[in-house]
Design an enzyme around this catalytic site. Sequence first.
Site, PDB file in Angstrom:
ATOM      1  CE  LYS A 109      -3.491  70.709  -7.371  1.00 14.17           C
ATOM      2  NZ  LYS A 109      -4.765  71.259  -6.862  1.00 14.17           N
TER       3      LYS A 109
HETATM    4  O1  LIG Z   1      -3.154  72.358 -12.555  1.00 12.12           O
HETATM    5  C1  LIG Z   1      -4.038  72.655 -11.750  1.00 12.12           C
HETATM    6  C2  LIG Z   1      -4.481  71.796 -10.767  1.00 12.12           C
HETATM    7  C3  LIG Z   1      -5.497  72.184  -9.953  1.00 12.12           C
HETATM    8  N1  LIG Z   1      -6.082  73.401 -10.064  1.00 12.12           N
HETATM    9  C4  LIG Z   1      -7.198  73.726  -9.137  1.00 12.12           C
HETATM   10  O2  LIG Z   1      -8.395  73.922  -9.913  1.00 12.12           O
HETATM   11  C5  LIG Z   1      -9.140  75.028  -9.403  1.00 12.12           C
HETATM   12  C6  LIG Z   1      -9.197  76.131 -10.435  1.00 12.12           C
HETATM   13  O3  LIG Z   1      -9.941  77.211  -9.973  1.00 12.12           O
HETATM   14  P1  LIG Z   1     -10.426  78.414 -10.942  1.00 12.12           P
HETATM   15  O4  LIG Z   1     -11.128  79.339 -10.022  1.00 12.12           O
HETATM   16  O5  LIG Z   1     -11.342  77.826 -11.971  1.00 12.12           O
HETATM   17  O6  LIG Z   1      -9.204  79.003 -11.531  1.00 12.12           O
HETATM   18  C7  LIG Z   1      -8.451  75.439  -8.109  1.00 12.12           C
HETATM   19  O7  LIG Z   1      -9.017  74.699  -7.049  1.00 12.12           O
HETATM   20  C8  LIG Z   1      -7.024  75.006  -8.319  1.00 12.12           C
HETATM   21  O8  LIG Z   1      -6.364  74.718  -7.109  1.00 12.12           O
HETATM   22  C9  LIG Z   1      -5.651  74.248 -11.043  1.00 12.12           C
HETATM   23  O9  LIG Z   1      -6.156  75.386 -11.202  1.00 12.12           O
HETATM   24  N2  LIG Z   1      -4.635  73.854 -11.867  1.00 12.12           N
END
Ligand SMILES: O=c1ccn([C@@H]2O[C@H](COP(=O)(O)O)[C@@H](O)[C@H]2O)c(=O)[nH]1
Length: 304
Positions: A109
Amino acid sequence: MTIATPSFATLLTEAVQKTRSVTCVGLDPRKANLPEPMRQAIAQDRPEEWAAAYTQFCCGIIDVVAGKVPCVKPQAAFFEQLGPAGMISLGEVVRYARSKQLLVILDGKRNDIGSTATAYADAYLGADSPWQSDSLTVSPYLGQDSIEPFVDVCDQRSAGIFVLVKTSNPGGGLLQNRETDGQSVFQRVAELLTELNKPRLDSHGYGPLGAVVGATYPEELAQMRQAMPHSVILIPGFGAQGGAADDVKVGFHAGGLGAVVNSSRHIIFAYQRPEYAEKFAGNAWQRAVEAATDDMNQQLNFCE
Ligand SMILES: O=c1ccn([C@@H]2O[C@H](COP(=O)(O)O)[C@@H](O)[C@H]2O)c(=O)[nH]1
């Protein structure tokens, strides 16, 4: 305008078609959730040892999911937590994933004013990048002149970006849903991505500017699919954050193209999920990763 071919969007579409999967496996290593044999005997204040464990863990996941999914998404934050040793681990993980023919979406990001954005673009995506990531998540908050340096690098190399449009977190709406001139901020970002993509489309109709839209907002996801016909959408929020197959299917074009769905915790720490805990106890964490990946692929069976 000369554009490098095949573009990142083309490579991602081809990888989806080859694996018949729209799953993106998130690599978010966390000390507390590493399988016991890896956590054993590492003292909290030993970042080098944790970093080695992160490399071992993430490469172990990559070994399981290579060939089953098109891409992985390392989350830079968890590696950065370990300081310099963590960054070395991140580099090793990116390299290993690419050596196994997985496309890498580095979730950092990043962004800044244009001249600094150029440095970020070169750092993560440029031809001489020490990271050699295939794509990067980017914040749109600094405006069009902060996104253009990334697009320039994407034009030169088969790289892509995923710009935050409508994030999966509950608080994202505070700024993203704010309306000005009859449209929300996230709709305006979507419009910008479509404008920038139009002169750069590949044979499938996709450009290098992908978008992040959370699985936790299915209505907005459907709306954004229409608003950004040329963006591949990265959909996080599946699984651990509550998003389900019915929520994400509106993010796709026909044949399961135009989007990938990320799941991190539910796949990489599947051995801790109640439904897998008994079957995959002890050293069987990689088999739990495999079962969770197969299950997600089955649920998102959108590829024709
Ligand atoms: O809007 C957003 C952008 C990035 N993320 C990222 O994706 C993964 C989600 O992890 P889970 O364990 O599947 O919940 C994580 O790295 C976040 O920083 C997001 O969730 N939402």
